[in-house]
Design an enzyme around this catalytic site. Sequence first.
Site, PDB file in Angstrom:
ATOM      1  N   PHE A  48      94.963  93.775  39.448  1.00 30.45           N
ATOM      2  CA  PHE A  48      95.540  94.998  40.024  1.00 30.45           C
ATOM      3  C   PHE A  48      94.486  96.113  40.029  1.00 30.45           C
ATOM      4  O   PHE A  48      94.282  96.797  41.037  1.00 30.45           O
ATOM      5  CB  PHE A  48      96.763  95.399  39.202  1.00 30.45           C
ATOM      6  CG  PHE A  48      97.429  96.672  39.644  1.00 30.45           C
ATOM      7  CD1 PHE A  48      98.394  96.669  40.625  1.00 30.45           C
ATOM      8  CD2 PHE A  48      97.089  97.889  39.060  1.00 30.45           C
ATOM      9  CE1 PHE A  48      99.018  97.850  41.027  1.00 30.45           C
ATOM     10  CE2 PHE A  48      97.694  99.068  39.446  1.00 30.45           C
ATOM     11  CZ  PHE A  48      98.660  99.052  40.440  1.00 30.45           C
ATOM     12  N   ASP A  58      96.874  94.289  45.723  1.00 32.18           N
ATOM     13  CA  ASP A  58      96.700  93.202  44.741  1.00 32.18           C
ATOM     14  C   ASP A  58      97.480  91.988  45.263  1.00 32.18           C
ATOM     15  O   ASP A  58      98.569  91.683  44.794  1.00 32.18           O
ATOM     16  CB  ASP A  58      97.240  93.674  43.383  1.00 32.18           C
ATOM     17  CG  ASP A  58      97.094  92.627  42.287  1.00 32.18           C
ATOM     18  OD1 ASP A  58      96.312  91.671  42.462  1.00 32.18           O
ATOM     19  OD2 ASP A  58      97.781  92.777  41.250  1.00 32.18           O
ATOM     20  N   ASP A  85      92.248  87.905  34.400  1.00 35.21           N
ATOM     21  CA  ASP A  85      93.488  87.732  35.170  1.00 35.21           C
ATOM     22  C   ASP A  85      93.135  86.942  36.439  1.00 35.21           C
ATOM     23  O   ASP A  85      92.647  87.520  37.410  1.00 35.21           O
ATOM     24  CB  ASP A  85      94.008  89.136  35.510  1.00 35.21           C
ATOM     25  CG  ASP A  85      95.185  89.127  36.458  1.00 35.21           C
ATOM     26  OD1 ASP A  85      95.780  88.057  36.672  1.00 35.21           O
ATOM     27  OD2 ASP A  85      95.512  90.219  36.979  1.00 35.21           O
ATOM     28  N   ARG A 156     101.491  82.471  32.544  1.00 35.49           N
ATOM     29  CA  ARG A 156     102.342  83.645  32.808  1.00 35.49           C
ATOM     30  C   ARG A 156     103.488  83.227  33.702  1.00 35.49           C
ATOM     31  O   ARG A 156     103.260  82.697  34.793  1.00 35.49           O
ATOM     32  CB  ARG A 156     101.483  84.707  33.470  1.00 35.49           C
ATOM     33  CG  ARG A 156     102.245  85.800  34.198  1.00 35.49           C
ATOM     34  CD  ARG A 156     101.263  86.867  34.617  1.00 35.49           C
ATOM     35  NE  ARG A 156     101.816  87.797  35.563  1.00 35.49           N
ATOM     36  CZ  ARG A 156     101.173  88.872  36.025  1.00 35.49           C
ATOM     37  NH1 ARG A 156      99.943  89.136  35.597  1.00 35.49           N
ATOM     38  NH2 ARG A 156     101.726  89.672  36.902  1.00 35.49           N
ATOM     39  N   HIS A 187     106.608  88.527  31.984  1.00 34.52           N
ATOM     40  CA  HIS A 187     106.502  89.821  32.665  1.00 34.52           C
ATOM     41  C   HIS A 187     107.880  90.270  33.149  1.00 34.52           C
ATOM     42  O   HIS A 187     108.713  89.446  33.527  1.00 34.52           O
ATOM     43  CB  HIS A 187     105.543  89.688  33.848  1.00 34.52           C
ATOM     44  CG  HIS A 187     104.886  90.976  34.244  1.00 34.52           C
ATOM     45  ND1 HIS A 187     104.999  92.134  33.519  1.00 34.52           N
ATOM     46  CD2 HIS A 187     104.088  91.294  35.301  1.00 34.52           C
ATOM     47  CE1 HIS A 187     104.308  93.093  34.105  1.00 34.52           C
ATOM     48  NE2 HIS A 187     103.755  92.616  35.190  1.00 34.52           N
TER      49      HIS A 187
HETATM   50  C1  SPV Z   1      97.279  93.096  36.553  1.00 37.23           C
HETATM   51  O1  SPV Z   1      96.978  94.090  35.874  1.00 37.23           O
HETATM   52  O2  SPV Z   1      96.597  92.697  37.496  1.00 37.23           O
HETATM   53  C2  SPV Z   1      98.489  92.350  36.229  1.00 37.23           C
HETATM   54  C3  SPV Z   1      99.601  93.027  35.567  1.00 37.23           C
HETATM   55  O3  SPV Z   1      98.555  91.190  36.589  1.00 37.23           O
HETATM   56  S1  SPV Z   1     100.695  93.550  36.791  1.00 37.23           S
HETATM   57  O4  SPV Z   1      99.981  94.370  37.741  1.00 37.23           O
HETATM   58  O5  SPV Z   1     101.757  94.264  36.119  1.00 37.23           O
HETATM   59  O6  SPV Z   1     101.234  92.362  37.469  1.00 37.23           O
HETATM   60 MG    MG Z   2      97.244  90.715  38.054  1.00 39.03          MG
END
Ligand code: SPV
Ligand code: MG
Length: 291
Positions: A48, A58, A85, A156, A187
């Site tokens: 993200f 993203d 990630d 995840r 999540h």
């Molecule tokens: C990220 O920080 O890229 C994540 C967390 O995967 S979220 O954006 O909440 O999906």
């Molecule tokens: Mg992410």
Amino acid sequence: MGQGNSKAAALRVRLDTSRPALAMAAHNPLAAKLAAEAGFDAIWGSGFELSASYAVPDASILPMGTHLEMMRAIGEAQDAPVIADIDTGFGNAVNVAYAVPRYAAAGVAAVVMEDKTFPKDSSLRPGGRQALVSIAEFQGKIEAAKAVGGMLVVARTEALIAGLGQDEALRRGAAYVEAGADAILIHSKQKTPDEILSFCRAWPRRTPLALVPTSYPQLSFADIAELGKVGLVICGNHAIRAAIAAMRSAFKRILAEGGIAGVEGDIASVADVFALQGDARMRELEKAYLR
Ligand code: SPV
Ligand code: MG
């Protein structure tokens, strides 16, 4: 590729459910260095944040190489373990088998892979596409990642994000542990922690959970530790959000005030920037080698 890595071993020990490890997001080496300096246990190599830093969604838009090279640079710039990630693993299990050894070679301590379909959409995006792959397909992807060795594989599940409910989330979590996951990231984008608290209390395994409390910030680190189930808390986007707010404020003020004098006391000094760039080391090198 895929040799054991000491940061992975240290991170494994640090996933302590009575005192969870705290990871801060970073989108570049400077942000990672500041997070490590502040005392975070690990760096979250957030998709993200990196996407936002390129001003793109993203949504599997940036290529793997862009993220991979950033993870390598972040790891080289500071000492905290990097938790990369890798979104969906860039495709199916064959893509995972290609990607993960390269992340291991880049020195990351852990990869986090989510059970969404490729291309992904952001979990936090209102009305986003949240289709999941089958449990069997994702188990294959975990096994492909685990086969690399030398790093932690965090699986995840987006079952709660996709609205499939707690039973499905628990079923997926258990199946991913069976496939070899070292931790399960669960999540939620509910505005209250109720859904996550309920999942954590119902989680029957010793395998540690990981949380990203962006949507339910009222849940403190102490509250999470009290659950005794969570080994890792990820501050998912606080580096980029802090940077955006700080830049907006300074830029606006400079134009409004017709000069740069007013912001001087509120922004980092040039000396601070030099220090973060490793100026002390450069001076040593100059002394030793420049003739
Ligand atoms: C990220 O920080 O890229 C994540 C967390 O995967 S979220 O954006 O909440 O999906
Ligand atoms: Mg992410």
